[in-house]
Design a protein around this motif. Structure first.
Motif, short mmCIF file in Angstrom:
data_model
loop_
_atom_site.label_atom_id
_atom_site.label_comp_id
_atom_site.label_asym_id
_atom_site.label_seq_id
_atom_site.Cartn_x
_atom_site.Cartn_y
_atom_site.Cartn_z
N GLN A 1 0.83 -1.12 -0.16
CA GLN A 1 -0.09 -0.05 -0.28
C GLN A 1 0.75 1.08 -0.09
OE1 GLN A 1 -3.38 0.78 2.52
NE2 GLN A 1 -4.54 -1.29 1.62
N PHE A 2 1.15 1.89 1.31
CA PHE A 2 1.77 3.25 1.24
C PHE A 2 3.14 3.06 1.94
CE2 PHE A 2 -2.85 4.45 1.22
CZ PHE A 2 -2.93 4.68 -0.10
N ALA B 1 4.52 5.95 4.28
CA ALA B 1 3.79 7.21 4.87
C ALA B 1 4.66 7.68 6.00
CB ALA B 1 2.43 7.25 4.93
N HIS C 1 -2.89 12.65 4.96
CA HIS C 1 -3.64 11.63 4.58
C HIS C 1 -3.90 10.75 5.48
CE1 HIS C 1 -0.66 12.77 1.08
NE2 HIS C 1 -1.76 12.82 0.49
N ALA D 1 -3.62 7.54 6.29
CA ALA D 1 -2.77 6.34 5.51
C ALA D 1 -3.25 4.88 5.59
CB ALA D 1 -1.30 6.65 5.99
N VAL E 1 1.72 10.75 3.15
CA VAL E 1 2.14 9.68 1.87
C VAL E 1 3.08 10.15 1.08
CG1 VAL E 1 1.43 7.91 0.11
CG2 VAL E 1 0.01 8.22 2.18
N ARG F 1 3.56 4.99 -2.90
CA ARG F 1 2.37 4.23 -2.93
C ARG F 1 2.73 2.85 -4.03
NH1 ARG F 1 -0.96 4.54 -7.18
NH2 ARG F 1 -1.23 6.74 -8.39
N ASP G 1 -4.83 6.74 -5.07
CA ASP G 1 -4.06 7.72 -4.23
C ASP G 1 -4.49 7.74 -2.78
OD1 ASP G 1 -2.50 8.76 -6.12
OD2 ASP G 1 -3.67 10.44 -6.85
N ALA G 2 -4.09 8.28 -1.95
CA ALA G 2 -4.55 8.35 -0.47
C ALA G 2 -5.79 9.34 -0.06
CB ALA G 2 -3.38 8.53 0.37
#
Length: 419
Positions: free
Chosen positions: A121-122, A124, A134, A136, A145, A148, A154-155
């Motif tokens: 995923q991210f 951050a 964000h 996150a 973030v 990604r 996008d978050a």
């Protein structure tokens, strides 16, 4: 100084830009919430990571205020009231009781600041101020973030309104220190958590007297939590009292609830110690969380209750994740962990992971995880490894779980699986 500057893994990474939403005129820097504002805070959607703070708000909402100084640098675990600006990857917020609350633009939410490392995923990091950032993680993480996975959106963008404050409440725990004034301090999760983190050298040593098994994997989503849950189920069916925990990662309730459903009679994770995430903390703090958690899980749940028969602890992400790799060679881990169960996503990952563990002085007792969902991948792993490869759900069987845990003797074998 940011995580991107201090972490060798992240240094030089080019952060992605953050969308800047329209902002209403700022309120005074510090305000005490009047009754209508207290009602507003009660109505805000609370995150799983903030569940202990949420309980305190329900009990006495008028005791809480807001610090709206947007230049303030938040600390890991600081609770913040924020407004949802743009819905992105996370469309739902996990509630204190793990209900998935649908988010709408304009919703006000109570979440906590922290960093996230999630390969699927991210990436951050902790923001430097109370500017737009964000959501996150669905468990309630306010973060910035910087990268990604290509497969995720996008978050979700959030706009912090202010840090929560409360009279006479300061920070605490490994990542927090008292902020604000003595009478109006910023609320940090550590001050409301049921357990306090202690220095690794000061724990009582209960974990040295109870079998402790660590579940480690190749990466995120390699099957660690399911492997631990099945092992807990099998050992419970074998007649043992099982205590289980998750020592590192990003706060969410699904894994802890999974362990409870599998039969573990006492379950904790790092959020019970006041941390919404362990990524980005100094390694010494991560080590102390692990050591304290192992000691808590190895202790009776209450005075007069029996000690557990076995303790299971999941270590998030993979062997190559920075905190995980350091933890595996630290005395706080090696002095209490008796067996390592390894979860892998495929046969090559299993082979490389076992070699990496052995290079660190850890001998896995079995390999399991996502790879065992495939008979072909399981056969490949068995040909390549001299370690037993056990289908995850076979660990639900008492005899299989007993053997995987190395419980042939009253105590786990003649020594630790780490050297």
């Amino acid at each position: 100084m940011s995580i991107l500057e201090t972490s060798p893994e992240l240094r030089g990474l080019d952060p992605r830009p953050v969308a800047t939403p329209l902002r209403a005129d700022a309120a005074p820097a510090t305000v005490r919430m009047p009754d209508p504002a207290a009602h507003r805070l009660l109505r805000a959607k609370k995150a799983y990571s903030t569940r202990f703070v949420a309980a305190a708000i329900e009990q006495d909402p008028a005791a809480f205020g807001l610090d709206t100084d947007l230049t303030r640098a938040p600390r890991p675990g600081d609770a913040v009231l924020a407004r949802v600006v743009t819905i992105g990857q996370h469309r739902r917020l996990e509630s204190p009781v793990s209900r998935r609350q649908i988010l709408f633009e304009g919703d006000e939410i109570v979440v906590a600041y922290g960093s996230r490392y999630a390969a699927d995923q991210f990436l951050a990091v902790l923001p430097e101020d109370l500017g737009p950032c964000h959501l996150a993680a669905a468990g309630g993480l306010a973060s910035r973030v910087v990268d990604r996975h290509a497969a995720v959106k996008d978050a979700t963008v959030i706009e912090p309104i202010g840090l929560l404050t409360a009279s006479g409440v300061g920070g605490g725990g490994p990542a927090a220190a008292t902020s604000g004034t003595a009478t109006d301090a910023v609320v940090n999760l550590a001050a409301y958590a049921p357990y306090r983190v202690r220095a690794a050298g000061s724990v009582t040593g209960n974990a040295a007297r109870v079998p402790v098994i660590a579940v480690i994997g190749t990466s995120m989503n390699s099957g660690k939590s399911t492997t631990l849950a099945c092992l807990a189920h099998g050992l419970t069916a074998a007649g043992l009292t099982v205590h289980a925990g998750k020592a590192t990662g990003t706060g969410a309730g699904n894994d802890a609830h999974h362990f409870v459903d599998a039969g573990a009679s006492h379950v904790v994770d790092f959020t019970d110690f006041g941390l919404p995430s362990t990524f980005g903390l100094p390694f010494e703090d991560v080590r102390d969380v692990f050591a304290t958690m192992a000691d808590v899980l190895a202790s009776p749940v209450r005075p007069g209750a029996p000690a557990p028969g076995v303790v299971l602890i999941e270590i998030a992400d993979g062997v190559y994740q920075g905190e995980t790799g350091r933890l595996l060679v630290d005395d706080a881990f090696r002095s209490v962990v008796d067996r390592v169960v390894f979860a892998a996503g495929d046969a090559l990952g299993a082979s490389g992971g076992v070699a990496a563990l052995r290079a660190l002085g850890c001998e896995p007792s079995v390999v399991s995880g996502v790879l065992t969902a495939s008979p072909l991948a399981t056969a490949e792993a068995r040909r390549a490894l001299d370690v037993d490869v056990v289908p995850t759900y076979d660990l639900c069987l008492p005899a299989v779980a007993w053997a995987a845990a190395g419980l042939g003797d009253a105590r786990l074998g003649a020594g630790h699986a780490v050297a």
